[in-house]
Design a protein around this motif. Structure first.
Motif, PDB file in Angstrom:
ATOM      1  N   TYR A 277       0.721  -1.060  -0.073  1.00 27.14           N
ATOM      2  CA  TYR A 277       0.077   0.022  -0.043  1.00 27.14           C
ATOM      3  C   TYR A 277       0.773   1.314  -0.006  1.00 27.14           C
ATOM      4  O   TYR A 277       0.543   2.059  -0.702  1.00 27.14           O
ATOM      5  CB  TYR A 277      -0.820  -0.034   1.161  1.00 27.14           C
ATOM      6  CG  TYR A 277      -1.859   1.252   1.156  1.00 27.14           C
ATOM      7  CD1 TYR A 277      -3.018   1.416   0.478  1.00 27.14           C
ATOM      8  CD2 TYR A 277      -1.326   2.209   1.903  1.00 27.14           C
ATOM      9  CE1 TYR A 277      -3.707   2.574   0.507  1.00 27.14           C
ATOM     10  CE2 TYR A 277      -1.983   3.504   1.981  1.00 27.14           C
ATOM     11  CZ  TYR A 277      -3.377   3.467   1.222  1.00 27.14           C
ATOM     12  OH  TYR A 277      -4.042   4.569   1.133  1.00 27.14           O
ATOM     13  N   ALA A 278       1.865   1.411   0.964  1.00 27.64           N
ATOM     14  CA  ALA A 278       2.647   2.521   0.945  1.00 27.64           C
ATOM     15  C   ALA A 278       3.390   2.624  -0.344  1.00 27.64           C
ATOM     16  O   ALA A 278       3.680   4.002  -0.770  1.00 27.64           O
ATOM     17  CB  ALA A 278       3.850   2.225   2.157  1.00 27.64           C
TER      18      ALA A 278
ATOM     19  N   GLN B 124       1.370   5.882  -3.981  1.00 24.61           N
ATOM     20  CA  GLN B 124       2.136   7.127  -4.510  1.00 24.61           C
ATOM     21  C   GLN B 124       1.632   7.477  -6.162  1.00 24.61           C
ATOM     22  O   GLN B 124       1.300   8.690  -6.164  1.00 24.61           O
ATOM     23  CB  GLN B 124       3.677   7.015  -4.157  1.00 24.61           C
ATOM     24  CG  GLN B 124       4.052   6.897  -2.904  1.00 24.61           C
ATOM     25  CD  GLN B 124       5.361   6.796  -2.879  1.00 24.61           C
ATOM     26  OE1 GLN B 124       6.441   7.290  -3.368  1.00 24.61           O
ATOM     27  NE2 GLN B 124       5.850   5.980  -1.541  1.00 24.61           N
ATOM     28  N   PRO B 125       1.627   6.627  -6.876  1.00 28.93           N
ATOM     29  CA  PRO B 125       1.167   6.920  -8.388  1.00 28.93           C
ATOM     30  C   PRO B 125      -0.162   7.361  -8.279  1.00 28.93           C
ATOM     31  O   PRO B 125      -0.642   8.250  -9.012  1.00 28.93           O
ATOM     32  CB  PRO B 125       1.563   5.644  -9.235  1.00 28.93           C
ATOM     33  CG  PRO B 125       1.787   4.475  -8.239  1.00 28.93           C
ATOM     34  CD  PRO B 125       2.164   5.053  -6.833  1.00 28.93           C
TER      35      PRO B 125
ATOM     36  N   ARG C 237      -2.680  11.211  -9.340  1.00 31.55           N
ATOM     37  CA  ARG C 237      -3.879  11.523 -10.370  1.00 31.55           C
ATOM     38  C   ARG C 237      -5.088  11.794  -9.324  1.00 31.55           C
ATOM     39  O   ARG C 237      -6.040  12.866  -9.641  1.00 31.55           O
ATOM     40  CB  ARG C 237      -4.481  10.247 -10.890  1.00 31.55           C
ATOM     41  CG  ARG C 237      -3.409   9.687 -11.900  1.00 31.55           C
ATOM     42  CD  ARG C 237      -3.834   8.361 -12.759  1.00 31.55           C
ATOM     43  NE  ARG C 237      -3.145   7.794 -13.608  1.00 31.55           N
ATOM     44  CZ  ARG C 237      -3.321   6.965 -14.437  1.00 31.55           C
ATOM     45  NH1 ARG C 237      -4.285   6.447 -14.522  1.00 31.55           N
ATOM     46  NH2 ARG C 237      -2.430   6.555 -15.461  1.00 31.55           N
ATOM     47  N   ARG C 238      -5.178  11.497  -8.043  1.00 32.35           N
ATOM     48  CA  ARG C 238      -6.373  11.924  -7.226  1.00 32.35           C
ATOM     49  C   ARG C 238      -5.452  12.290  -6.000  1.00 32.35           C
ATOM     50  O   ARG C 238      -5.052  10.863  -5.142  1.00 32.35           O
ATOM     51  CB  ARG C 238      -7.429  10.757  -7.079  1.00 32.35           C
ATOM     52  CG  ARG C 238      -8.495  11.169  -6.161  1.00 32.35           C
ATOM     53  CD  ARG C 238      -9.294  10.147  -5.917  1.00 32.35           C
ATOM     54  NE  ARG C 238     -10.427  10.197  -4.791  1.00 32.35           N
ATOM     55  CZ  ARG C 238     -11.391  11.052  -4.974  1.00 32.35           C
ATOM     56  NH1 ARG C 238     -11.999  11.389  -6.221  1.00 32.35           N
ATOM     57  NH2 ARG C 238     -12.350  10.954  -4.127  1.00 32.35           N
TER      58      ARG C 238
END
Length: 219
Positions: free
Chosen positions: A16-17, A21-22, A26-27
Motif C-alpha cells: 500500500y505504501a 504514491q502513483p 492522479r487523485r
C-alpha cells in the motif's frame, strides 16, 4: 495457506505504501490535501511570534512518541510469548478447534508480527526525527522579516514527511488486526487484510474528512 495468510498483512502494508504514491498523482489523498494545509500552517507560523505553534508541535510529537513507546511494549510482549508457545497452542485449541497450528506455525507467525512492529517502531522514530527537524527550522526562522518561499517549502516538506511516516506506522496497527485474525483461521486473516486495505483506501480517498478538506483553500 498458513504461510500466505501469515505474511499477507505485512505484504499488504508494504505494498500500500508503494502503490498509493502513483495514485496520489492522479487523485490527491487526504494526506496530500493535508500537506497543503501544513504549508498554510508553516506560512502563518513564520509570520507570528507566539507559543501557539510550539504547543501544536509538542502535541503532535507527543502522539508519535506515545505510539513509538507502545510499539516497544508490544515487541517485548511478543518476545515473551515465544517462551509460552505450548500454552498458546492449548489456548488456540479452546477458542478455535478447527484451526490446527503447529508450534513452528506459531513461531513463524509471531516472527512475522515482530517484523511488522519492529518496522513500525523504526517508522515512528523516523517520524519523530522529521518533526524534530521541523521544530528546529521553525525556531530558527526570523519572524521579523517576510519568510522566503524556499524556507516555507523546506519546513513544510519536513512536517509532511513526519506526518507520512506517522500515518504509515498507524497502518501497521490496522494490519496487525488481520495478524490477530490469523489465530482464528488463515482465511480470516486474508479476509481481514482485504477489508483493511479497503478501509484505508476509503479513509484516504472517500471519507467524510476527505470531502471536508478537499473544499478548503490551498496554499
Amino acid at each position: 495457506m498458513t504461510f500466505v495468510a501469515s505474511v499477507m498483512p505485512l505484504v499488504c502494508w508494504l505494498l500500500y505504501a508503494v502503490l498509493v504514491q502513483p495514485v496520489e498523482k492522479r487523485r490527491p489523498s487526504l494526506t496530500m490535501l493535508m500537506r497543503e494545509q501544513r504549508r498554510r500552517w508553516v506560512a502563518n507560523a513564520l509570520r507570528r511570534d507566539t507559543p501557539l505553534d510550539a504547543i501544536l508541535s509538542s502535541t503532535i510529537m507527543g502522539a508519535v512518541n506515545f505510539f513509538a513507546s507502545t510499539t516497544v511494549l508490544l515487541i517485548l510482549t511478543l518476545f515473551a510469548v515465544f517462551g509460552q508457545i505450548g500454552s498458546v497452542s492449548g489456548f488456540l485449541v479452546d477458542i478455535s478447534p478447527q484451526a490446527h497450528f503447529t508450534p513452528d506455525d506459531l513461531r513463524m507467525h509471531l516472527a512475522i508480527m515482530l517484523v511488522m512492529f519492529f518496522l513500525a517502531f523504526l517508522v515512528f522514530t523516523l517520524s519523530l526525527r522529521q518533526f524534530n527537524h521541523y521544530c528546529i527550522l521553525l525556531g530558527a526562522s526570523d519572524h521579523r522579516k517576510e519568510p522566503d518561499e524556499s524556507e516555507i517549502e523546506a519546513i513544510t516538506a519536513l512536517n509532511a514527511l513526519g506526518a507520512r511516516y506517522f500515518n504509515n506506522g498507524i497502518r501497521v496497527y490496522y494490519f496487525s488486526l488481520a495478524s490477530v485474525a490469523w489465530f482464528v483461521s488463515p482465511w480470516a486473516a486474508i479476509g481481514a487484510s482485504v477489508l483493511i486495505v479497503a478501509f484505508v483506501i476509503y479513509r484516504e480517498f472517500f471519507s467524510a474528512p476527505y470531502r471536508i478538506v478537499v473544499r478548503l483553500p490551498r496554499a
